[in-house]
Design a protein around this motif. Structure first.
Motif, short mmCIF file in Angstrom:
data_model
loop_
_atom_site.label_atom_id
_atom_site.label_comp_id
_atom_site.label_asym_id
_atom_site.label_seq_id
_atom_site.Cartn_x
_atom_site.Cartn_y
_atom_site.Cartn_z
N GLU A 50 -9.82 -23.99 15.87
CA GLU A 50 -10.95 -24.55 16.60
C GLU A 50 -12.12 -23.57 16.65
OE1 GLU A 50 -11.27 -27.57 17.56
OE2 GLU A 50 -9.20 -28.21 17.15
N ILE A 51 -11.83 -22.29 16.76
CA ILE A 51 -12.89 -21.28 16.80
C ILE A 51 -13.70 -21.32 15.51
CG2 ILE A 51 -13.35 -18.80 16.82
CD1 ILE A 51 -10.91 -18.51 18.69
N VAL A 52 -12.99 -21.36 14.36
CA VAL A 52 -13.70 -21.37 13.08
C VAL A 52 -14.37 -22.72 12.85
CG1 VAL A 52 -13.50 -21.00 10.60
CG2 VAL A 52 -12.06 -19.68 12.18
N ALA A 53 -13.73 -23.80 13.29
CA ALA A 53 -14.36 -25.12 13.17
C ALA A 53 -15.66 -25.17 13.94
CB ALA A 53 -13.39 -26.20 13.65
N ASP A 54 -15.73 -24.50 15.09
CA ASP A 54 -16.99 -24.41 15.84
C ASP A 54 -18.06 -23.73 15.00
OD1 ASP A 54 -15.94 -25.64 18.08
OD2 ASP A 54 -15.56 -23.76 19.16
N ASP A 55 -17.67 -22.64 14.32
CA ASP A 55 -18.64 -21.93 13.48
C ASP A 55 -19.13 -22.79 12.33
OD1 ASP A 55 -18.40 -19.68 15.04
OD2 ASP A 55 -16.97 -18.67 13.72
N ILE A 56 -18.22 -23.53 11.71
CA ILE A 56 -18.60 -24.40 10.59
C ILE A 56 -19.51 -25.52 11.09
CG2 ILE A 56 -17.72 -26.07 8.91
CD1 ILE A 56 -15.25 -24.25 8.63
N ALA A 57 -19.19 -26.10 12.24
CA ALA A 57 -20.02 -27.16 12.80
C ALA A 57 -21.42 -26.65 13.10
CB ALA A 57 -19.37 -27.72 14.06
N GLY A 109 -17.09 -21.19 1.36
CA GLY A 109 -16.10 -20.56 0.50
C GLY A 109 -14.71 -20.92 1.01
N LEU A 110 -13.91 -21.53 0.16
CA LEU A 110 -12.63 -22.10 0.59
C LEU A 110 -11.44 -21.30 0.05
CD1 LEU A 110 -13.49 -25.86 0.02
CD2 LEU A 110 -13.76 -24.51 2.12
N ALA A 111 -10.54 -20.96 0.94
CA ALA A 111 -9.31 -20.26 0.57
C ALA A 111 -8.13 -21.22 0.65
CB ALA A 111 -9.08 -19.08 1.52
N THR A 112 -7.12 -20.97 -0.17
CA THR A 112 -5.87 -21.72 -0.08
C THR A 112 -4.84 -20.85 0.64
OG1 THR A 112 -5.36 -20.95 -2.31
CG2 THR A 112 -6.26 -23.16 -2.10
N GLY A 113 -3.61 -21.35 0.73
CA GLY A 113 -2.58 -20.63 1.45
C GLY A 113 -2.38 -21.20 2.83
N SER A 114 -1.46 -20.60 3.59
CA SER A 114 -1.12 -21.13 4.91
C SER A 114 -2.14 -20.76 5.98
CB SER A 114 0.27 -20.65 5.32
OG SER A 114 0.35 -19.23 5.28
N PRO A 156 -5.52 -20.66 6.21
CA PRO A 156 -6.66 -21.53 6.53
C PRO A 156 -6.29 -22.93 7.01
CG PRO A 156 -6.83 -20.59 4.31
CD PRO A 156 -5.43 -20.41 4.77
N LEU A 157 -5.02 -23.30 6.97
CA LEU A 157 -4.66 -24.70 7.25
C LEU A 157 -5.08 -25.14 8.63
CD1 LEU A 157 -1.11 -25.00 5.62
CD2 LEU A 157 -3.31 -25.82 4.74
N ARG A 158 -4.97 -24.25 9.61
CA ARG A 158 -5.36 -24.61 10.99
C ARG A 158 -6.87 -24.87 11.07
NH1 ARG A 158 -3.28 -20.00 10.21
NH2 ARG A 158 -1.35 -20.45 11.33
N ILE A 159 -7.64 -24.20 10.22
CA ILE A 159 -9.08 -24.45 10.16
C ILE A 159 -9.35 -25.82 9.57
CG2 ILE A 159 -11.28 -23.68 9.19
CD1 ILE A 159 -10.04 -20.85 9.03
N TYR A 160 -8.70 -26.10 8.44
CA TYR A 160 -8.94 -27.37 7.76
C TYR A 160 -8.49 -28.54 8.62
CZ TYR A 160 -9.56 -24.27 3.74
OH TYR A 160 -9.99 -23.29 2.89
N ASP A 161 -7.42 -28.38 9.37
CA ASP A 161 -6.98 -29.44 10.28
C ASP A 161 -8.04 -29.72 11.33
OD1 ASP A 161 -4.55 -29.69 8.96
OD2 ASP A 161 -3.42 -28.49 10.41
N ARG A 213 -22.80 -14.62 2.93
CA ARG A 213 -23.61 -14.24 4.09
C ARG A 213 -22.78 -14.04 5.35
NH1 ARG A 213 -27.20 -16.66 0.68
NH2 ARG A 213 -26.43 -18.78 0.88
N ARG A 214 -21.68 -14.73 5.46
CA ARG A 214 -20.77 -14.54 6.60
C ARG A 214 -19.36 -14.70 6.10
NH1 ARG A 214 -19.66 -17.47 12.11
NH2 ARG A 214 -18.19 -15.95 12.94
N ILE A 215 -18.44 -13.92 6.64
CA ILE A 215 -17.03 -13.96 6.25
C ILE A 215 -16.17 -14.11 7.49
CG2 ILE A 215 -15.12 -12.63 5.26
CD1 ILE A 215 -17.12 -11.35 3.34
N VAL A 216 -15.19 -15.00 7.41
CA VAL A 216 -14.20 -15.19 8.48
C VAL A 216 -12.82 -15.03 7.86
CG1 VAL A 216 -13.23 -16.77 10.16
CG2 VAL A 216 -15.70 -16.73 9.80
N LEU A 217 -12.06 -14.05 8.32
CA LEU A 217 -10.70 -13.82 7.82
C LEU A 217 -9.71 -14.17 8.91
CD1 LEU A 217 -9.39 -10.97 5.62
CD2 LEU A 217 -8.18 -11.50 7.74
N VAL A 218 -8.68 -14.93 8.53
CA VAL A 218 -7.67 -15.39 9.48
C VAL A 218 -6.30 -14.87 9.05
CG1 VAL A 218 -6.51 -17.41 10.43
CG2 VAL A 218 -8.98 -17.47 10.02
#
Length: 258
Positions: free
Chosen positions: A13-20, A32-37, A39-44, A191-196
């Motif tokens: 939800e925190i990252v979804a707020d940033d994307i919104a 920029g989209l990453a795969t793997g487990s 980012p799944l909570r972000i995509y959901d 320009r901005r990076i978010v690592l989870v």
């Protein structure tokens, strides 16, 4: 570098707020989209907002970080297939708006150059989502990668292939030995990076990323030089951070610019 320690269920939800917020300011933003487990909570969280008509990615574009070499289109483990199932098919991107490197190209060197140029032609990545490997890799930039590297073919380490074997039915021999990946220099252009990162298995890598020296031995440490990067971790992934209490205090009392 901002370090946010939060419960696993809140990170998406925190990252979804940033994307919104980004899409509200710039509807044609590049993600920029990453795969793997990781980012799944972000995509959901983003998919739920799109479904509720609270967010639209109709004008946005996306670039994937990496792709295996030699897996044909449609292969269930090919990252273009995975990102479509995990995210693209669940939101309202326009057809063709999300692109990944071509790991099946006859000329991989030319494909790498073309991919690098396509990111530049799109205006660069506005917000890059990253996970991190247990050995500190981001995208498929394995230990020893040049901190200035660009999109190229890389040989995967035995550790990465073992970690990813779970996606190939546990058969490490089925995991490709090579990949096409954005370089560390390419990622740093965002320009901005978010690592989870979540879980005990990521704790050592996170400790090196946040508090260790910058070194090709732990490729993610290059992010210490980025002007705007946020690291979001749960308690388990933060367990080896010596300054964890300070990061919690700083986030609780962060200065909000109006």
């Amino acid at each position: 570098m901002d370090v946010v320690i939060a419960p696993d269920e809140q990170i998406g939800e925190i990252v979804a707020d940033d994307i919104a917020a980004l899409i509200a300011a710039r509807p044609d933003a590049v993600l920029g989209l990453a795969t793997g487990s990781s980012p799944l909570r972000i995509y959901d969280a983003v998919a739920e907002r799109v479904a509720r008509k609270q967010l639209s990615l109709a004008r946005a574009r996306g670039f994937m970080l990496d792709e295996y070499v030699g897996l044909p289109p449609g292969h269930p483990c090919r990252y273009s297939t995975v990102i479509d199932e995990d995210f693209v098919s669940r939101v309202d991107f326009a057809p063709g708006a999300v692109r990944g490197p071509d790991g099946d190209a006859a000329d991989l060197t030319a494909a790498c150059t073309d991919y690098e140029e396509s990111i530049g032609e799109a205006g660069g990545v506005d917000l890059q989502i990253l996970g991190i490997g247990t050995d500190g890799h981001i995208a498929f930039n394995e230990p020893g990668s040049s901190l200035a590297s660009r999109t190229r073919v890389k040989t995967l380490t035995a550790q990465t292939r073992a970690d990813n074997a779970r996606f190939f039915g546990g058969d490490i021999d089925a995991v490709p030995r090579h990949c096409v990946t954005q370089g560390l220099g390419t990622i740093m252009d965002a320009r901005r990076i978010v690592l989870v990162a979540t879980g005990d298995a990521k704790a050592e890598a996170i400790a090196h990323l946040v508090e260790g020296p910058v070194s090709a031995r732990w490729p993610a440490t290059v992010l210490q030089h980025h002007r705007r990067v946020t690291v979001l971790v749960d308690d388990a992934a933060a367990s080896r951070l010596e300054l964890a209490d300070y990061y919690r205090h700083a986030h609780a009392h962060r200065h909000l610019v109006s």
